[in-house]
Scaffold this motif. Structure first.
Motif, PDB file in Angstrom:
ATOM      1  N   UNK A   1       5.350  16.124  13.455  1.00 23.79           N
ATOM      2  CA  UNK A   1       4.688  15.725  14.533  1.00 23.79           C
ATOM      3  C   UNK A   1       3.814  14.605  14.537  1.00 23.79           C
ATOM      4  N   UNK A   2       3.438  14.054  13.205  1.00 26.14           N
ATOM      5  CA  UNK A   2       2.557  12.999  12.926  1.00 26.14           C
ATOM      6  C   UNK A   2       3.116  11.702  13.534  1.00 26.14           C
ATOM      7  N   UNK A   3       4.611  11.616  13.614  1.00 25.45           N
ATOM      8  CA  UNK A   3       4.747  10.418  14.160  1.00 25.45           C
ATOM      9  C   UNK A   3       4.846  10.418  15.887  1.00 25.45           C
ATOM     10  N   UNK A   4       4.589  11.362  16.499  1.00 20.51           N
ATOM     11  CA  UNK A   4       4.626  11.429  17.879  1.00 20.51           C
ATOM     12  C   UNK A   4       3.281  11.317  18.756  1.00 20.51           C
TER      13      UNK A   4
ATOM     14  N   UNK B   1       0.831  -1.131  -0.077  1.00 23.93           N
ATOM     15  CA  UNK B   1      -0.033   0.062  -0.044  1.00 23.93           C
ATOM     16  C   UNK B   1       0.884   1.239   0.091  1.00 23.93           C
ATOM     17  N   UNK B   2       0.652   2.045  -0.980  1.00 25.99           N
ATOM     18  CA  UNK B   2       1.136   3.584  -0.749  1.00 25.99           C
ATOM     19  C   UNK B   2       0.183   4.406  -0.345  1.00 25.99           C
ATOM     20  N   UNK B   3       0.572   5.396   0.611  1.00 24.92           N
ATOM     21  CA  UNK B   3      -0.421   6.063   1.557  1.00 24.92           C
ATOM     22  C   UNK B   3       0.073   7.280   1.768  1.00 24.92           C
ATOM     23  N   UNK B   4      -0.602   8.367   1.838  1.00 31.33           N
ATOM     24  CA  UNK B   4      -0.278   9.741   2.007  1.00 31.33           C
ATOM     25  C   UNK B   4      -0.449   9.928   3.520  1.00 31.33           C
ATOM     26  N   UNK B   5      -1.282   9.288   4.318  1.00 32.77           N
ATOM     27  CA  UNK B   5      -1.387   9.252   5.577  1.00 32.77           C
ATOM     28  C   UNK B   5      -0.390   8.432   6.341  1.00 32.77           C
ATOM     29  N   UNK B   6       0.859   8.991   6.505  1.00 33.72           N
ATOM     30  CA  UNK B   6       2.109   8.059   6.923  1.00 33.72           C
ATOM     31  C   UNK B   6       1.724   7.740   8.154  1.00 33.72           C
ATOM     32  N   UNK B   7       1.224   8.222   8.970  1.00 33.67           N
ATOM     33  CA  UNK B   7       1.131   7.893  10.527  1.00 33.67           C
ATOM     34  C   UNK B   7       0.192   6.664  10.525  1.00 33.67           C
ATOM     35  N   UNK B   8      -0.877   6.740   9.907  1.00 28.38           N
ATOM     36  CA  UNK B   8      -1.818   5.713   9.940  1.00 28.38           C
ATOM     37  C   UNK B   8      -1.421   4.343   9.264  1.00 28.38           C
ATOM     38  N   UNK B   9      -0.641   4.719   8.121  1.00 22.01           N
ATOM     39  CA  UNK B   9       0.015   3.602   7.459  1.00 22.01           C
ATOM     40  C   UNK B   9       0.781   2.665   8.385  1.00 22.01           C
TER      41      UNK B   9
END
Length: 255
Positions: free
Chosen positions: A251-254, A206-214
């Motif tokens: 900050x998405x990863x935090x 899966x390629x995904x723009x929502x990196x955190x959710x992916x």
């Protein structure tokens, strides 16, 4: 993975046999212009692989190269040990590879059932069995088979596109940004469906723009940058890796 930097502490134990292997692939759309530069990826049986990275990194191009839609100039792509580099898309479908593009992924003038039937044109005798299978994963569609796809919302169209790709009983599913353009609620539904497809035994890339959710849902992830696989590791390790957070997640990863 000679061109990758595994995340610290990443555990890359195999889930099953190797299904897809992309080995130092260079590819692009125009002569002399490469989008992928010695890019590599591996997916084993039963894995859910996530591909993230900045815009223009080559994420969608990688899926299209696997599916024979972009010319591979160097390197090799293998499916279950067999080389499939630059094999045409219809041949790949027959070999068990499904692909769901980000846009223009349904036939709007056809009903939901007709869209699903289009996905089974190479094996029309299995229609009843496959319809039962996909409507178990997407029960909403089973209640609306006579509705025209053009009247559906973006999220509903995405469900139809995934279902159509599942009609041939693929071993591998390639998904190009399944949550793009969807509301937050519909995004969550899309990711749940991706997990259900994967749990049904379909190796999923899966390629995904929502990196955190992916990264939250995938077994392993690849971070592409300038057409190369810059980082790879388990989804959890990439989600918590300081370099990946600083360079790609912010900050998405935090959270």
């Amino acid at each position: 993975m000679t061109n990758s930097n595994p995340a610290p502490g990443a555990v890359l134990e195999p889930v099953g046999d190797m299904v897809v292997e992309v080995d130092t692939v260079t590819a692009g759309y125009l002569p002399g212009v490469n989008i992928l530069n010695a890019c590599s990826l591996q997916a084993r049986q039963g894995e859910l692989i996530g591909i993230i990275g900045p815009n223009g990194a080559g994420k969608s191009t990688l899926l299209k190269a696997i599916f024979g839609l972009v010319k591979v100039r160097e390197g090799t792509i293998r499916l279950n040990g067999e080389e499939i580099t630059n094999l045409k898309a219809n041949k790949l479908v027959a070999k068990g590879v499904g692909f769901v593009p980000q846009t223009n992924n349904v036939f709007p003038s056809l009903t939901i059932q007709e869209n699903l039937e289009m996905g089974l044109f190479q094996k029309p005798k299995g229609l009843k069995e496959r319809l039962e299978f996909v409507t178990e994963i997407f029960p909403e569609l089973g209640k609306r088979l006579g509705q025209r796809a053009g009247s559906l919302s973006g999220g509903e169209r995405q469900m139809v596109a995934m279902s159509r790709a599942l009609m041939m009983g693929p071993h591998v599913m390639l998904l190009d940004e399944p949550s793009a353009g969807l509301s937050p609620v519909r995004q969550d539904e899309a990711f749940l469906r991706v997990k259900e497809i994967n749990r049904a035994g379909v190796t999923t890339i899966m390629v995904e723009q929502n990196a955190r959710r992916c990264l939250q849902i995938c077994d392993r992830g690849y971070v592409l940058d300038q057409g190369r696989d810059a980082y790879t590791g388990t989804g959890r390790d990439l989600l918590n890796d300081p370099k990946v957070i600083g360079l790609y997640l912010g900050t998405l990863g935090q959270d």
